[in-house]
Scaffold this motif. Structure first.
Motif, mmCIF file in Angstrom:
data_model
loop_
_atom_site.group_PDB
_atom_site.id
_atom_site.type_symbol
_atom_site.label_atom_id
_atom_site.label_comp_id
_atom_site.label_asym_id
_atom_site.label_seq_id
_atom_site.Cartn_x
_atom_site.Cartn_y
_atom_site.Cartn_z
ATOM 1 N N ASP A 81 61.815 119.595 50.420
ATOM 2 C CA ASP A 81 61.773 120.354 49.165
ATOM 3 C C ASP A 81 61.425 119.443 47.987
ATOM 4 O OD1 ASP A 81 61.882 122.546 47.531
ATOM 5 O OD2 ASP A 81 64.062 122.589 47.396
ATOM 6 N N ILE A 82 60.351 118.714 48.127
ATOM 7 C CA ILE A 82 59.945 117.764 47.093
ATOM 8 C C ILE A 82 59.562 118.485 45.802
ATOM 9 C CG2 ILE A 82 58.231 116.013 46.472
ATOM 10 C CD1 ILE A 82 58.301 115.081 49.407
ATOM 11 N N LYS A 83 58.943 119.648 45.912
ATOM 12 C CA LYS A 83 58.527 120.372 44.697
ATOM 13 C C LYS A 83 59.718 120.718 43.815
ATOM 14 C CE LYS A 83 54.070 122.145 45.965
ATOM 15 N NZ LYS A 83 53.171 123.276 46.073
ATOM 16 N N SER A 84 60.757 121.248 44.394
ATOM 17 C CA SER A 84 61.951 121.568 43.604
ATOM 18 C C SER A 84 62.642 120.311 43.104
ATOM 19 C CB SER A 84 62.937 122.397 44.425
ATOM 20 O OG SER A 84 62.386 123.654 44.723
ATOM 21 N N THR A 85 62.628 119.284 43.929
ATOM 22 C CA THR A 85 63.266 118.018 43.568
ATOM 23 C C THR A 85 62.647 117.431 42.309
ATOM 24 O OG1 THR A 85 63.810 117.577 45.877
ATOM 25 C CG2 THR A 85 63.772 115.685 44.404
ATOM 26 N N TYR A 86 61.344 117.602 42.151
ATOM 27 C CA TYR A 86 60.635 117.018 41.019
ATOM 28 C C TYR A 86 60.292 118.026 39.914
ATOM 29 C CZ TYR A 86 60.070 112.489 43.226
ATOM 30 O OH TYR A 86 60.301 111.265 43.773
ATOM 31 N N ALA A 87 60.862 119.214 39.954
ATOM 32 C CA ALA A 87 60.527 120.235 38.953
ATOM 33 C C ALA A 87 60.806 119.752 37.532
ATOM 34 C CB ALA A 87 61.285 121.523 39.247
ATOM 35 N N PHE A 123 51.220 97.735 58.527
ATOM 36 C CA PHE A 123 50.691 98.882 57.790
ATOM 37 C C PHE A 123 49.446 99.376 58.526
ATOM 38 C CE2 PHE A 123 48.911 101.107 54.015
ATOM 39 C CZ PHE A 123 50.041 101.825 53.646
ATOM 40 N N THR A 124 49.690 100.003 59.666
ATOM 41 C CA THR A 124 48.612 100.494 60.522
ATOM 42 C C THR A 124 47.987 101.746 59.920
ATOM 43 O OG1 THR A 124 50.100 101.915 61.778
ATOM 44 C CG2 THR A 124 49.834 99.628 62.573
ATOM 45 N N GLY A 125 46.928 102.205 60.524
ATOM 46 C CA GLY A 125 46.286 103.435 60.075
ATOM 47 C C GLY A 125 47.230 104.628 60.120
ATOM 48 N N GLU A 126 48.044 104.699 61.162
ATOM 49 C CA GLU A 126 48.998 105.802 61.303
ATOM 50 C C GLU A 126 50.079 105.735 60.227
ATOM 51 O OE1 GLU A 126 48.196 103.728 63.851
ATOM 52 O OE2 GLU A 126 46.895 105.066 65.011
ATOM 53 N N VAL A 127 50.544 104.527 59.937
ATOM 54 C CA VAL A 127 51.549 104.336 58.890
ATOM 55 C C VAL A 127 50.949 104.698 57.529
ATOM 56 C CG1 VAL A 127 52.944 102.598 57.677
ATOM 57 C CG2 VAL A 127 52.897 102.647 60.179
ATOM 58 N N GLN A 128 49.732 104.237 57.284
ATOM 59 C CA GLN A 128 49.073 104.544 56.021
ATOM 60 C C GLN A 128 48.890 106.049 55.864
ATOM 61 O OE1 GLN A 128 45.280 102.657 55.354
ATOM 62 N NE2 GLN A 128 44.963 103.716 53.429
ATOM 63 N N ALA A 129 48.492 106.724 56.917
ATOM 64 C CA ALA A 129 48.282 108.179 56.832
ATOM 65 C C ALA A 129 49.587 108.896 56.478
ATOM 66 C CB ALA A 129 47.722 108.703 58.153
ATOM 67 N N ALA A 130 50.691 108.501 57.091
ATOM 68 C CA ALA A 130 51.988 109.128 56.799
ATOM 69 C C ALA A 130 52.407 108.833 55.365
ATOM 70 C CB ALA A 130 53.043 108.624 57.782
ATOM 71 N N PHE A 131 52.210 107.583 54.933
ATOM 72 C CA PHE A 131 52.592 107.182 53.584
ATOM 73 C C PHE A 131 51.767 107.932 52.540
ATOM 74 C CE2 PHE A 131 52.747 103.809 50.144
ATOM 75 C CZ PHE A 131 54.091 103.988 49.844
ATOM 76 N N GLN A 132 50.474 108.016 52.766
ATOM 77 C CA GLN A 132 49.620 108.705 51.807
ATOM 78 C C GLN A 132 49.859 110.213 51.800
ATOM 79 O OE1 GLN A 132 45.774 106.621 52.695
ATOM 80 N NE2 GLN A 132 45.896 106.186 50.501
ATOM 81 N N LYS A 133 50.227 110.784 52.928
ATOM 82 C CA LYS A 133 50.588 112.199 52.961
ATOM 83 C C LYS A 133 51.831 112.424 52.091
ATOM 84 C CE LYS A 133 52.131 115.876 56.095
ATOM 85 N NZ LYS A 133 52.361 116.241 57.513
ATOM 86 N N VAL A 138 54.182 114.158 46.717
ATOM 87 C CA VAL A 138 54.858 113.775 45.474
ATOM 88 C C VAL A 138 53.950 114.037 44.274
ATOM 89 C CG1 VAL A 138 55.756 111.820 44.142
ATOM 90 C CG2 VAL A 138 56.416 112.099 46.540
ATOM 91 N N VAL A 139 52.701 113.622 44.358
ATOM 92 C CA VAL A 139 51.745 113.829 43.261
ATOM 93 C C VAL A 139 51.580 115.322 42.982
ATOM 94 C CG1 VAL A 139 49.298 113.626 42.636
ATOM 95 C CG2 VAL A 139 50.527 111.643 43.536
ATOM 96 N N SER A 140 51.478 116.113 44.036
ATOM 97 C CA SER A 140 51.348 117.564 43.873
ATOM 98 C C SER A 140 52.576 118.143 43.169
ATOM 99 C CB SER A 140 51.162 118.230 45.230
ATOM 100 O OG SER A 140 51.138 119.628 45.098
ATOM 101 N N ALA A 141 53.753 117.679 43.564
ATOM 102 C CA ALA A 141 54.989 118.165 42.947
ATOM 103 C C ALA A 141 55.079 117.759 41.485
ATOM 104 C CB ALA A 141 56.203 117.632 43.724
#
Length: 147
Positions: A81-87, A123-133, A138-141
């Motif tokens: 619930d990141i959106k509500s967390t950052y409202a 910081f593998t490709g898979e780790v980067q993908a999860a982190f950037q997701k 967060v940015v969207s929220a």
């Protein structure tokens, strides 16, 4: 609602459990202010931001960078619930501080670079993908109030 895999949840929690907030936070904000100097307009009360050395040694930049990173803890603890967390934070940045929401993406790009440098080969490709997701959510929220 964002769907998180077990790997993504574990990866985000692992990253935030290992980073040094007092190093990564200041380095991230300093990098953002140096690489994207137009972001400095939001920090006019921070004193000397005239060059990279001044920004990197500015105690107010360091303190706010650490604050930003600790603010991400709220998202880590509330991934469903990141959106509500950052409202309220979205409203503050939109209504009171008038921060251009594109700057949140610039800051998270800088955070990705700093974290990647700290983690090195882990910081593998898979780790980067999860982190950037995670950071994209967060940015969207944070930008929610602007829409």
């Amino acid at each position: 609602m964002v769907e998180w895999t077990d790997f993504e949840r574990a990866t985000i929690q692992d990253i935030f459990s290992k980073i040094d907030y007092d190093t990564v936070g200041p380095a991230t904000l300093a990098r953002c202010l140096v690489v994207y100097p137009w972001c400095q307009r939001y920090f006019g009360n921070f004193g000397n931001l005239y060059n990279a050395a001044a920004i990197k040694s500015n105690p107010m930049v360091a303190k706010h960078g650490t604050t930003i990173l600790h603010g991400l803890d709220r998202a880590v603890k509330n991934m469903d619930d990141i959106k509500s967390t950052y409202a309220q934070l979205s409203e503050l940045h939109s209504e009171k501080l008038h921060v251009d929401p594109d700057n949140f993406k610039l800051l998270t790009d800088c955070l990705t670079v700093v974290v990647a440098g700290q983690m090195g080969k882990d910081f593998t490709g898979e780790v980067q993908a999860a982190f950037q997701k995670f950071l994209a959510v967060v940015v969207s929220a944070l930008g929610r109030q602007y829409h």
